[in-house]
Design a protein around this motif. Structure first.
Motif, PDB file in Angstrom:
ATOM      1  N   SER A  58       0.826  -1.215   0.000  1.00  0.00           N
ATOM      2  CA  SER A  58       0.000   0.000   0.000  1.00  0.00           C
ATOM      3  C   SER A  58       0.861   1.265   0.000  1.00  0.00           C
ATOM      4  O   SER A  58       0.471   2.284  -0.566  1.00  0.00           O
ATOM      5  CB  SER A  58      -0.969   0.005   1.185  1.00  0.00           C
ATOM      6  OG  SER A  58      -0.264   0.044   2.402  1.00  0.00           O
ATOM      7  N   PHE A  59       2.037   1.197   0.606  1.00  0.00           N
ATOM      8  CA  PHE A  59       2.951   2.342   0.546  1.00  0.00           C
ATOM      9  C   PHE A  59       3.539   2.493  -0.851  1.00  0.00           C
ATOM     10  O   PHE A  59       3.681   3.597  -1.369  1.00  0.00           O
ATOM     11  CB  PHE A  59       4.069   2.179   1.583  1.00  0.00           C
ATOM     12  CG  PHE A  59       5.066   3.296   1.558  1.00  0.00           C
ATOM     13  CD1 PHE A  59       4.742   4.533   2.090  1.00  0.00           C
ATOM     14  CD2 PHE A  59       6.313   3.122   0.991  1.00  0.00           C
ATOM     15  CE1 PHE A  59       5.659   5.578   2.058  1.00  0.00           C
ATOM     16  CE2 PHE A  59       7.233   4.154   0.955  1.00  0.00           C
ATOM     17  CZ  PHE A  59       6.902   5.388   1.495  1.00  0.00           C
ATOM     18  N   SER A  60       3.877   1.370  -1.471  1.00  0.00           N
ATOM     19  CA  SER A  60       4.494   1.396  -2.790  1.00  0.00           C
ATOM     20  C   SER A  60       3.548   1.830  -3.897  1.00  0.00           C
ATOM     21  O   SER A  60       3.990   2.228  -4.968  1.00  0.00           O
ATOM     22  CB  SER A  60       5.044   0.014  -3.132  1.00  0.00           C
ATOM     23  OG  SER A  60       6.000  -0.370  -2.188  1.00  0.00           O
ATOM     24  N   VAL A  61       2.260   1.747  -3.655  1.00  0.00           N
ATOM     25  CA  VAL A  61       1.263   2.083  -4.675  1.00  0.00           C
ATOM     26  C   VAL A  61       0.940   3.582  -4.671  1.00  0.00           C
ATOM     27  O   VAL A  61       0.421   4.111  -5.655  1.00  0.00           O
ATOM     28  CB  VAL A  61      -0.012   1.240  -4.442  1.00  0.00           C
ATOM     29  CG1 VAL A  61      -1.158   1.689  -5.300  1.00  0.00           C
ATOM     30  CG2 VAL A  61       0.281  -0.213  -4.714  1.00  0.00           C
ATOM     31  N   ILE A  62       1.274   4.289  -3.612  1.00  0.00           N
ATOM     32  CA  ILE A  62       0.959   5.718  -3.526  1.00  0.00           C
ATOM     33  C   ILE A  62       1.611   6.446  -4.701  1.00  0.00           C
ATOM     34  O   ILE A  62       2.828   6.366  -4.888  1.00  0.00           O
ATOM     35  CB  ILE A  62       1.442   6.318  -2.192  1.00  0.00           C
ATOM     36  CG1 ILE A  62       0.697   5.667  -1.025  1.00  0.00           C
ATOM     37  CG2 ILE A  62       1.238   7.828  -2.168  1.00  0.00           C
ATOM     38  CD1 ILE A  62       1.212   6.061   0.334  1.00  0.00           C
ATOM     39  N   HIS A  69       5.865   3.395  -9.314  1.00  0.00           N
ATOM     40  CA  HIS A  69       5.088   2.719  -8.274  1.00  0.00           C
ATOM     41  C   HIS A  69       4.443   1.465  -8.853  1.00  0.00           C
ATOM     42  O   HIS A  69       4.389   1.278 -10.063  1.00  0.00           O
ATOM     43  CB  HIS A  69       4.047   3.655  -7.664  1.00  0.00           C
ATOM     44  CG  HIS A  69       3.152   4.314  -8.662  1.00  0.00           C
ATOM     45  ND1 HIS A  69       2.028   3.713  -9.154  1.00  0.00           N
ATOM     46  CD2 HIS A  69       3.228   5.521  -9.285  1.00  0.00           C
ATOM     47  CE1 HIS A  69       1.443   4.520 -10.019  1.00  0.00           C
ATOM     48  NE2 HIS A  69       2.151   5.623 -10.118  1.00  0.00           N
ATOM     49  N   LEU A  70       3.971   0.612  -7.975  1.00  0.00           N
ATOM     50  CA  LEU A  70       3.347  -0.640  -8.382  1.00  0.00           C
ATOM     51  C   LEU A  70       1.991  -0.377  -9.035  1.00  0.00           C
ATOM     52  O   LEU A  70       1.412   0.693  -8.861  1.00  0.00           O
ATOM     53  CB  LEU A  70       3.154  -1.539  -7.156  1.00  0.00           C
ATOM     54  CG  LEU A  70       4.422  -2.040  -6.481  1.00  0.00           C
ATOM     55  CD1 LEU A  70       4.072  -2.793  -5.209  1.00  0.00           C
ATOM     56  CD2 LEU A  70       5.211  -2.926  -7.408  1.00  0.00           C
ATOM     57  N   PRO A  71       1.455  -1.354  -9.759  1.00  0.00           N
ATOM     58  CA  PRO A  71       0.117  -1.183 -10.336  1.00  0.00           C
ATOM     59  C   PRO A  71      -0.922  -0.933  -9.246  1.00  0.00           C
ATOM     60  O   PRO A  71      -0.874  -1.522  -8.165  1.00  0.00           O
ATOM     61  CB  PRO A  71      -0.139  -2.526 -11.032  1.00  0.00           C
ATOM     62  CG  PRO A  71       1.202  -3.111 -11.262  1.00  0.00           C
ATOM     63  CD  PRO A  71       2.081  -2.604 -10.159  1.00  0.00           C
ATOM     64  N   PHE A  73      -4.040  -1.712  -8.806  1.00  0.00           N
ATOM     65  CA  PHE A  73      -4.983  -2.719  -8.342  1.00  0.00           C
ATOM     66  C   PHE A  73      -4.448  -3.476  -7.124  1.00  0.00           C
ATOM     67  O   PHE A  73      -5.220  -4.065  -6.356  1.00  0.00           O
ATOM     68  CB  PHE A  73      -5.347  -3.705  -9.458  1.00  0.00           C
ATOM     69  CG  PHE A  73      -4.272  -4.704  -9.781  1.00  0.00           C
ATOM     70  CD1 PHE A  73      -4.228  -5.921  -9.121  1.00  0.00           C
ATOM     71  CD2 PHE A  73      -3.307  -4.428 -10.730  1.00  0.00           C
ATOM     72  CE1 PHE A  73      -3.235  -6.842  -9.407  1.00  0.00           C
ATOM     73  CE2 PHE A  73      -2.324  -5.337 -11.036  1.00  0.00           C
ATOM     74  CZ  PHE A  73      -2.283  -6.551 -10.372  1.00  0.00           C
ATOM     75  N   LEU A  74      -3.133  -3.441  -6.909  1.00  0.00           N
ATOM     76  CA  LEU A  74      -2.557  -4.109  -5.747  1.00  0.00           C
ATOM     77  C   LEU A  74      -2.979  -3.436  -4.442  1.00  0.00           C
ATOM     78  O   LEU A  74      -2.954  -4.063  -3.379  1.00  0.00           O
ATOM     79  CB  LEU A  74      -1.036  -4.144  -5.854  1.00  0.00           C
ATOM     80  CG  LEU A  74      -0.476  -5.014  -6.981  1.00  0.00           C
ATOM     81  CD1 LEU A  74       1.032  -4.892  -7.041  1.00  0.00           C
ATOM     82  CD2 LEU A  74      -0.892  -6.449  -6.802  1.00  0.00           C
ATOM     83  N   ALA A  75      -3.382  -2.171  -4.520  1.00  0.00           N
ATOM     84  CA  ALA A  75      -3.871  -1.482  -3.323  1.00  0.00           C
ATOM     85  C   ALA A  75      -5.128  -2.153  -2.791  1.00  0.00           C
ATOM     86  O   ALA A  75      -5.330  -2.226  -1.575  1.00  0.00           O
ATOM     87  CB  ALA A  75      -4.145  -0.014  -3.623  1.00  0.00           C
ATOM     88  N   LEU A  76      -5.967  -2.658  -3.678  1.00  0.00           N
ATOM     89  CA  LEU A  76      -7.179  -3.350  -3.235  1.00  0.00           C
ATOM     90  C   LEU A  76      -6.831  -4.648  -2.514  1.00  0.00           C
ATOM     91  O   LEU A  76      -7.461  -4.993  -1.508  1.00  0.00           O
ATOM     92  CB  LEU A  76      -8.098  -3.625  -4.421  1.00  0.00           C
ATOM     93  CG  LEU A  76      -8.669  -2.388  -5.101  1.00  0.00           C
ATOM     94  CD1 LEU A  76      -9.489  -2.787  -6.318  1.00  0.00           C
ATOM     95  CD2 LEU A  76      -9.509  -1.596  -4.131  1.00  0.00           C
ATOM     96  N   LEU A  77      -5.842  -5.375  -3.004  1.00  0.00           N
ATOM     97  CA  LEU A  77      -5.414  -6.595  -2.324  1.00  0.00           C
ATOM     98  C   LEU A  77      -4.827  -6.277  -0.947  1.00  0.00           C
ATOM     99  O   LEU A  77      -5.055  -7.000   0.016  1.00  0.00           O
ATOM    100  CB  LEU A  77      -4.396  -7.343  -3.177  1.00  0.00           C
ATOM    101  CG  LEU A  77      -4.905  -7.870  -4.515  1.00  0.00           C
ATOM    102  CD1 LEU A  77      -3.765  -8.515  -5.300  1.00  0.00           C
ATOM    103  CD2 LEU A  77      -6.040  -8.829  -4.319  1.00  0.00           C
ATOM    104  N   ALA A  78      -4.080  -5.188  -0.871  1.00  0.00           N
ATOM    105  CA  ALA A  78      -3.518  -4.767   0.418  1.00  0.00           C
ATOM    106  C   ALA A  78      -4.633  -4.404   1.387  1.00  0.00           C
ATOM    107  O   ALA A  78      -4.587  -4.755   2.568  1.00  0.00           O
ATOM    108  CB  ALA A  78      -2.574  -3.583   0.223  1.00  0.00           C
ATOM    109  N   ALA A  79      -5.648  -3.718   0.887  1.00  0.00           N
ATOM    110  CA  ALA A  79      -6.780  -3.342   1.737  1.00  0.00           C
ATOM    111  C   ALA A  79      -7.512  -4.581   2.245  1.00  0.00           C
ATOM    112  O   ALA A  79      -7.926  -4.626   3.408  1.00  0.00           O
ATOM    113  CB  ALA A  79      -7.736  -2.434   0.971  1.00  0.00           C
ATOM    114  N   VAL A  80      -7.659  -5.579   1.403  1.00  0.00           N
ATOM    115  CA  VAL A  80      -8.340  -6.812   1.823  1.00  0.00           C
ATOM    116  C   VAL A  80      -7.581  -7.480   2.964  1.00  0.00           C
ATOM    117  O   VAL A  80      -8.189  -7.893   3.964  1.00  0.00           O
ATOM    118  CB  VAL A  80      -8.508  -7.783   0.631  1.00  0.00           C
ATOM    119  CG1 VAL A  80      -8.925  -9.165   1.086  1.00  0.00           C
ATOM    120  CG2 VAL A  80      -9.511  -7.232  -0.363  1.00  0.00           C
TER     121      VAL A  80
END
Length: 116
Positions: A58-62, A69-71, A73-80
């Motif tokens: 989630s930090f890398s997606v900012i 930064h990472l794609p 959609f990975l933020a949603l996986l981190a949130a889950v």
């Protein structure tokens, strides 16, 4: 105008996911390792890996201009991962953690004898 508003909304969204993941990680680090098996959950190491990776992702997606930064959609996986810990594991582990959670355990506020 709308495009810049979308950028701001997404930035706030990613910051919120990072904050949620960080909150879950801090809470997890405060819990004793013995509380997890007592509550019938996976080990602290397992949840530490899930929540730790979620926080890092989630930090890398900012989105920071000029920084790769990472794609997103990975933020949603981190949130889950963070949400599952906070709504399922944390409430189950809290009674076995001592401190603030002590009195809400399976035996009630006064222990096994039920009071005086």
């Amino acid at each position: 105008m709308i495009a810049s508003l979308q950028v701001v909304i997404f930035f706030v969204f990613y910051i919120a996911i990072f904050g949620l993941s960080l909150w879950a990680l801090i809470d997890l680090l405060r819990r004793p390792a013995t509380a997890f098996p007592q509550a019938g959950k996976r080990t602290k190491g397992f949840w530490g890996a899930i929540v730790g990776v979620a926080t890092a992702v989630s930090f890398s997606v900012i989105p920071i201009p000029g920084v790769p930064h990472l794609p997103s959609f990975l933020a949603l996986l981190a949130a889950v991962g963070a949400i599952v810990y906070l709504v399922d594991v944390k409430p189950a582990v809290t009674p076995y953690s001592g401190g603030r959670g002590r009195g809400r355990g399976p035996r009630g506020p006064s222990g096994p004898s039920g009071g005086w």
